[in-house]
Design a protein around this motif. Structure first.
Motif, PDB file in Angstrom:
ATOM      1  N   HIS A  12      39.163  46.518  16.535  1.00 13.10           N
ATOM      2  CA  HIS A  12      40.115  47.597  16.317  1.00 13.10           C
ATOM      3  C   HIS A  12      39.408  48.912  16.608  1.00 13.10           C
ATOM      4  O   HIS A  12      38.491  49.297  15.893  1.00 13.10           O
ATOM      5  CB  HIS A  12      40.620  47.571  14.872  1.00 13.10           C
ATOM      6  N   ILE A  13      39.842  49.567  17.677  1.00 14.73           N
ATOM      7  CA  ILE A  13      39.254  50.841  18.076  1.00 14.73           C
ATOM      8  C   ILE A  13      40.246  51.928  17.667  1.00 14.73           C
ATOM      9  O   ILE A  13      41.390  51.913  18.108  1.00 14.73           O
ATOM     10  CB  ILE A  13      38.978  50.895  19.586  1.00 14.73           C
ATOM     11  N   ARG A  14      39.787  52.851  16.855  1.00 13.71           N
ATOM     12  CA  ARG A  14      40.681  53.864  16.299  1.00 13.71           C
ATOM     13  C   ARG A  14      40.331  55.259  16.792  1.00 13.71           C
ATOM     14  O   ARG A  14      39.217  55.526  17.198  1.00 13.71           O
ATOM     15  CB  ARG A  14      40.581  53.841  14.778  1.00 13.71           C
ATOM     16  N   HIS A  15      41.326  56.116  16.724  1.00 19.21           N
ATOM     17  CA  HIS A  15      41.181  57.566  16.935  1.00 19.21           C
ATOM     18  C   HIS A  15      40.729  57.944  18.346  1.00 19.21           C
ATOM     19  O   HIS A  15      39.897  58.827  18.515  1.00 19.21           O
ATOM     20  CB  HIS A  15      40.246  58.177  15.889  1.00 19.21           C
ATOM     21  N   LEU A  16      41.278  57.288  19.347  1.00 15.89           N
ATOM     22  CA  LEU A  16      40.999  57.671  20.732  1.00 15.89           C
ATOM     23  C   LEU A  16      41.915  58.832  21.088  1.00 15.89           C
ATOM     24  O   LEU A  16      43.129  58.753  20.904  1.00 15.89           O
ATOM     25  CB  LEU A  16      41.261  56.499  21.677  1.00 15.89           C
ATOM     26  N   THR A  17      41.345  59.900  21.581  1.00 16.15           N
ATOM     27  CA  THR A  17      42.134  61.086  21.915  1.00 16.15           C
ATOM     28  C   THR A  17      41.857  61.528  23.345  1.00 16.15           C
ATOM     29  O   THR A  17      41.013  60.960  24.024  1.00 16.15           O
ATOM     30  CB  THR A  17      41.801  62.272  20.974  1.00 16.15           C
ATOM     31  N   GLY A  18      42.543  62.556  23.753  1.00 17.37           N
ATOM     32  CA  GLY A  18      42.346  63.127  25.075  1.00 17.37           C
ATOM     33  C   GLY A  18      41.269  64.189  25.099  1.00 17.37           C
ATOM     34  O   GLY A  18      41.202  64.989  26.033  1.00 17.37           O
ATOM     35  N   GLN A  19      40.406  64.195  24.098  1.00 20.65           N
ATOM     36  CA  GLN A  19      39.339  65.189  24.038  1.00 20.65           C
ATOM     37  C   GLN A  19      38.136  64.712  24.840  1.00 20.65           C
ATOM     38  O   GLN A  19      37.664  63.590  24.672  1.00 20.65           O
ATOM     39  CB  GLN A  19      38.927  65.430  22.589  1.00 20.65           C
ATOM     40  N   ASP A  20      37.650  65.573  25.708  1.00 20.97           N
ATOM     41  CA  ASP A  20      36.429  65.291  26.458  1.00 20.97           C
ATOM     42  C   ASP A  20      35.267  65.488  25.494  1.00 20.97           C
ATOM     43  O   ASP A  20      35.042  66.589  24.991  1.00 20.97           O
ATOM     44  CB  ASP A  20      36.320  66.251  27.646  1.00 20.97           C
ATOM     45  N   LEU A  21      34.540  64.428  25.212  1.00 22.26           N
ATOM     46  CA  LEU A  21      33.471  64.499  24.221  1.00 22.26           C
ATOM     47  C   LEU A  21      32.328  65.403  24.653  1.00 22.26           C
ATOM     48  O   LEU A  21      31.628  65.963  23.815  1.00 22.26           O
ATOM     49  CB  LEU A  21      32.966  63.094  23.903  1.00 22.26           C
ATOM     50  N   ALA A  22      32.154  65.595  25.956  1.00 20.87           N
ATOM     51  CA  ALA A  22      31.075  66.451  26.452  1.00 20.87           C
ATOM     52  C   ALA A  22      31.405  67.929  26.279  1.00 20.87           C
ATOM     53  O   ALA A  22      30.541  68.733  25.931  1.00 20.87           O
ATOM     54  CB  ALA A  22      30.786  66.144  27.915  1.00 20.87           C
ATOM     55  N   THR A  23      32.666  68.306  26.504  1.00 22.25           N
ATOM     56  CA  THR A  23      33.041  69.719  26.455  1.00 22.25           C
ATOM     57  C   THR A  23      33.836  70.099  25.209  1.00 22.25           C
ATOM     58  O   THR A  23      33.959  71.271  24.887  1.00 22.25           O
ATOM     59  CB  THR A  23      33.902  70.096  27.683  1.00 22.25           C
ATOM     60  N   GLY A  24      34.432  69.105  24.545  1.00 22.27           N
ATOM     61  CA  GLY A  24      35.276  69.385  23.386  1.00 22.27           C
ATOM     62  C   GLY A  24      36.684  69.821  23.753  1.00 22.27           C
ATOM     63  O   GLY A  24      37.508  70.065  22.888  1.00 22.27           O
ATOM     64  N   ARG A  35      45.600  59.186  29.475  1.00 20.57           N
ATOM     65  CA  ARG A  35      44.678  58.544  30.417  1.00 20.57           C
ATOM     66  C   ARG A  35      43.235  58.639  29.936  1.00 20.57           C
ATOM     67  O   ARG A  35      42.468  57.690  30.051  1.00 20.57           O
ATOM     68  CB  ARG A  35      44.824  59.166  31.801  1.00 20.57           C
ATOM     69  N   HIS A  36      42.877  59.796  29.394  1.00 21.50           N
ATOM     70  CA  HIS A  36      41.507  59.979  28.906  1.00 21.50           C
ATOM     71  C   HIS A  36      41.242  59.046  27.719  1.00 21.50           C
ATOM     72  O   HIS A  36      40.186  58.414  27.641  1.00 21.50           O
ATOM     73  CB  HIS A  36      41.278  61.442  28.511  1.00 21.50           C
ATOM     74  N   ALA A  37      42.194  58.930  26.792  1.00 20.28           N
ATOM     75  CA  ALA A  37      42.045  58.052  25.631  1.00 20.28           C
ATOM     76  C   ALA A  37      41.923  56.596  26.074  1.00 20.28           C
ATOM     77  O   ALA A  37      41.092  55.842  25.553  1.00 20.28           O
ATOM     78  CB  ALA A  37      43.216  58.236  24.665  1.00 20.28           C
ATOM     79  N   LEU A  38      42.744  56.183  27.045  1.00 18.23           N
ATOM     80  CA  LEU A  38      42.647  54.811  27.564  1.00 18.23           C
ATOM     81  C   LEU A  38      41.284  54.561  28.210  1.00 18.23           C
ATOM     82  O   LEU A  38      40.698  53.489  28.041  1.00 18.23           O
ATOM     83  CB  LEU A  38      43.752  54.537  28.580  1.00 18.23           C
ATOM     84  N   ALA A  39      40.778  55.552  28.936  1.00 23.25           N
ATOM     85  CA  ALA A  39      39.469  55.407  29.584  1.00 23.25           C
ATOM     86  C   ALA A  39      38.369  55.258  28.528  1.00 23.25           C
ATOM     87  O   ALA A  39      37.459  54.428  28.687  1.00 23.25           O
ATOM     88  CB  ALA A  39      39.182  56.595  30.495  1.00 23.25           C
ATOM     89  N   GLN A  40      38.454  56.039  27.459  1.00 26.45           N
ATOM     90  CA  GLN A  40      37.479  55.900  26.369  1.00 26.45           C
ATOM     91  C   GLN A  40      37.549  54.496  25.774  1.00 26.45           C
ATOM     92  O   GLN A  40      36.524  53.859  25.527  1.00 26.45           O
ATOM     93  CB  GLN A  40      37.774  56.908  25.254  1.00 26.45           C
TER      94      GLN A  40
END
Length: 117
Positions: A12-24, A35-40
Motif C-alpha cells: 500500500h503506497i500512500r500520499h502520492l502527489t504531483g509535487q516534484d520532490l527535487a523542487t517542491g 501523471r507525476h503521482a503515477l510516475a512516483q
C-alpha cells in the motif's frame, strides 16, 4: 513506501502527489499532478518487483472533480482494460495549496490458500 496492511504482504503506497520532490513545486494542472503521482508510484513499485499493472485498487483524493476527466486518457494509456478498482475521496483542502490530487495505490498479493495453489 511499503506498508504491510494484511498478513499476506499487500503493498500500500500512500500520499502520492504531483509535487516534484527535487523542487517542491506542483505541476499546474490536475493531469500533470496525476501523471507525476503515477510516475512516483511506478518507481516505488518497481523497487519491490511490481509495476502499475499490478495495482488492484487506487484511491484518488480530490478537492473538486471537474478536472479529473482530463485524467481518463492517461488511465486508459497506463491500465487499458485492466484499470484497477477506484475509490474517490473528496476533501475540503489538501495539505499544500497548489495540490490538486493525491493517490494511494494498493497491490493485493493473492493468498495462495485461496487460489488452490
Amino acid at each position: 513506501m511499503k506498508e504491510t496492511t494484511r498478513p499476506n504482504e499487500d503493498i500500500h503506497i500512500r500520499h502520492l502527489t504531483g509535487q516534484d520532490l527535487a523542487t517542491g513545486q506542483f505541476a499546474p494542472t490536475m493531469l500533470g499532478q496525476f501523471r507525476h503521482a503515477l510516475a512516483q508510484g511506478a518507481d516505488i513499485l518497481e523497487q519491490h518487483g511490481n509495476s502499475l499493472h499490478d495495482v488492484t485498487r487506487m484511491v484518488v483524493t480530490l478537492t473538486k472533480t471537474d478536472e479529473f476527466a482530463s485524467c481518463f486518457t492517461t488511465l486508459n494509456e497506463v491500465f487499458g482494460r485492466t484499470c484497477p478498482a477506484m475509490t474517490f475521496r473528496l476533501v475540503k483542502k489538501h495539505q499544500h495549496a497548489p495540490q490538486l490530487i493525491e493517490l494511494d495505490l494498493l497491490v493485493a498479493i493473492p493468498d495462495a490458500s485461496l487460489c488452490g495453489i
